[in-house]
Scaffold this active site. Structure first.
Site, PDB file in Angstrom:
ATOM      1  N   ASN A 137       3.011   2.064  -6.799  1.00  0.00           N
ATOM      2  CA  ASN A 137       4.065   3.103  -7.391  1.00  0.00           C
ATOM      3  C   ASN A 137       4.843   2.221  -8.335  1.00  0.00           C
ATOM      4  O   ASN A 137       5.451   2.998  -9.324  1.00  0.00           O
ATOM      5  CB  ASN A 137       4.937   3.455  -6.330  1.00  0.00           C
ATOM      6  CG  ASN A 137       4.167   4.442  -5.342  1.00  0.00           C
ATOM      7  OD1 ASN A 137       4.164   5.698  -6.123  1.00  0.00           O
ATOM      8  ND2 ASN A 137       3.857   4.486  -4.143  1.00  0.00           N
ATOM      9  N   ASP A 155      14.662   7.602   6.592  1.00  0.00           N
ATOM     10  CA  ASP A 155      14.165   8.856   6.128  1.00  0.00           C
ATOM     11  C   ASP A 155      14.873  10.365   6.225  1.00  0.00           C
ATOM     12  O   ASP A 155      14.179  11.201   6.101  1.00  0.00           O
ATOM     13  CB  ASP A 155      12.753   9.150   6.656  1.00  0.00           C
ATOM     14  CG  ASP A 155      11.744   7.957   6.261  1.00  0.00           C
ATOM     15  OD1 ASP A 155      12.155   7.155   5.309  1.00  0.00           O
ATOM     16  OD2 ASP A 155      11.057   7.425   7.074  1.00  0.00           O
ATOM     17  N   HIS A 171       8.268   8.473   0.303  1.00  0.00           N
ATOM     18  CA  HIS A 171       7.968   8.521   1.553  1.00  0.00           C
ATOM     19  C   HIS A 171       6.478   9.543   1.537  1.00  0.00           C
ATOM     20  O   HIS A 171       6.347  10.321   0.933  1.00  0.00           O
ATOM     21  CB  HIS A 171       8.961   9.153   2.692  1.00  0.00           C
ATOM     22  CG  HIS A 171       8.203   8.931   3.951  1.00  0.00           C
ATOM     23  ND1 HIS A 171       8.370   7.728   4.796  1.00  0.00           N
ATOM     24  CD2 HIS A 171       7.611  10.070   4.778  1.00  0.00           C
ATOM     25  CE1 HIS A 171       7.770   8.224   5.890  1.00  0.00           C
ATOM     26  NE2 HIS A 171       7.318   9.332   5.974  1.00  0.00           N
ATOM     27  N   LEU A 190       9.380  -2.100   3.017  1.00  0.00           N
ATOM     28  CA  LEU A 190       9.551  -1.804   4.268  1.00  0.00           C
ATOM     29  C   LEU A 190      10.873  -2.399   5.041  1.00  0.00           C
ATOM     30  O   LEU A 190      11.011  -1.901   6.073  1.00  0.00           O
ATOM     31  CB  LEU A 190       8.150  -2.507   4.938  1.00  0.00           C
ATOM     32  CG  LEU A 190       7.063  -1.996   4.116  1.00  0.00           C
ATOM     33  CD1 LEU A 190       5.720  -2.951   4.694  1.00  0.00           C
ATOM     34  CD2 LEU A 190       6.905  -0.884   4.888  1.00  0.00           C
TER      35      LEU A 190
HETATM   36  C1  GRF Z   1       3.498   4.268  -0.438  1.00  0.00           C
HETATM   37  O1  GRF Z   1       2.622   5.266   0.317  1.00  0.00           O
HETATM   38  C2  GRF Z   1       4.846   4.716  -0.079  1.00  0.00           C
HETATM   39  O2  GRF Z   1       4.795   6.045  -0.184  1.00  0.00           O
HETATM   40  C3  GRF Z   1       5.197   4.001   1.036  1.00  0.00           C
HETATM   41  O3  GRF Z   1       4.622   2.785   1.024  1.00  0.00           O
HETATM   42  C4  GRF Z   1       3.260   2.909   0.045  1.00  0.00           C
HETATM   43  C5  GRF Z   1       3.383   2.009  -1.180  1.00  0.00           C
HETATM   44  O4  GRF Z   1       2.628   1.701  -1.659  1.00  0.00           O
HETATM   45  N1  GRF Z   1       6.473   4.127   1.170  1.00  0.00           N
HETATM   46  P1  GRF Z   1       2.281   0.856  -2.995  1.00  0.00           P
HETATM   47  O5  GRF Z   1       3.005  -0.585  -2.624  1.00  0.00           O
HETATM   48  O6  GRF Z   1       3.142   1.437  -4.060  1.00  0.00           O
HETATM   49  O7  GRF Z   1       1.012   0.653  -3.773  1.00  0.00           O
END
Ligand code: GRF
Length: 198
Positions: free
Chosen positions: A26, A156, A115, A96
């Site tokens: 992301n 959340d 999320h 996290l």
């Molecule tokens: C994604 O699914 C996001 O929604 C969740 O953690 C994941 C992160 O994926 N909170 P990345 O590290 O961006 O590949």
């Protein structure tokens, strides 16, 4: 328009800080979206553990900071605050750790999170990563997706900004669903960041 032109035209240049803990896919979509956009800069990446997201930062010349999760929460909150000072938006992209309440209070409606479910369903403590998709499959619901929401002091629970849906089929597993949802995440997050900052 160059940054100097924006300055003279009175348009404010925007800075964002991204928080991540994992592969950073992301984060990568934000890099790709903003790399050629002179009006928004990713000022820094903050991680809470060694993770692949930092390699992406290095490849694109973005500073990153690694917080030690064993540090005192107040200490980490003050480090975060210093890094995010004057940031226009703080984007949790797979971060996290729980964000300290004292930090959240300093940035009302400036911290967003993505999320991997249609909140308020399948959110809350312990609902992260593959656990979310496993719970969705077990529930036999026919629809899932992702949500971008403001971060408040709950898990959340902040105000929902935008969601994107995907169908859940009989043949889906948690793994295939995760891939389908991730495709939507990669479109939704940059779109929301752009719309909030413009
Ligand atoms: C994604 O699914 C996001 O929604 C969740 O953690 C994941 C992160 O994926 N909170 P990345 O590290 O961006 O590949």
């Amino acid at each position: 328009m160059t940054k100097a032109q924006q300055h003279t035209s009175g348009q404010k240049h925007k800075n964002i800080v991204v928080l991540a803990s994992g592969s950073g896919s992301n984060f990568q979509t934000l890099i790709d979206e903003l790399e050629h956009d002179d009006s928004i800069t990713i000022r820094a990446l903050v991680v809470d553990r060694p993770c692949r997201a930092t390699q992406r930062a290095t490849q694109h010349g973005i500073d990153y900071f690694e917080l030690n999760r064993n540090n005192d929460t107040d200490f980490n909150a003050s480090v975060l605050q210093a890094i995010c000072r004057d940031a226009d938006l703080i984007v949790c992209a797979g971060y996290l750790s729980i964000i300290p309440a004292s930090f959240i209070e300093q940035f009302p409606e400036k911290i967003i999170n993505i999320h991997p479910s249609l909140l308020p369903d399948f959110g809350g403590a312990g609902m992260y990563g593959m656990k979310v998709h496993e719970a969705v499959i077990a529930s036999k619901t026919q629809q899932s997706g992702c949500t971008v929401h403001y971060v408040d002091s709950g898990v959340d629970t902040g105000k929902i900004i935008q969601r994107a849906t995907v169908p859940v089929t009989h043949s889906d597993t948690a793994e295939t669903l995760q891939q389908k949802v991730l495709v939507e995440e990669h479109k939704l997050l940059p779109a929301v960041v752009q719309s909030l900052l413009r």
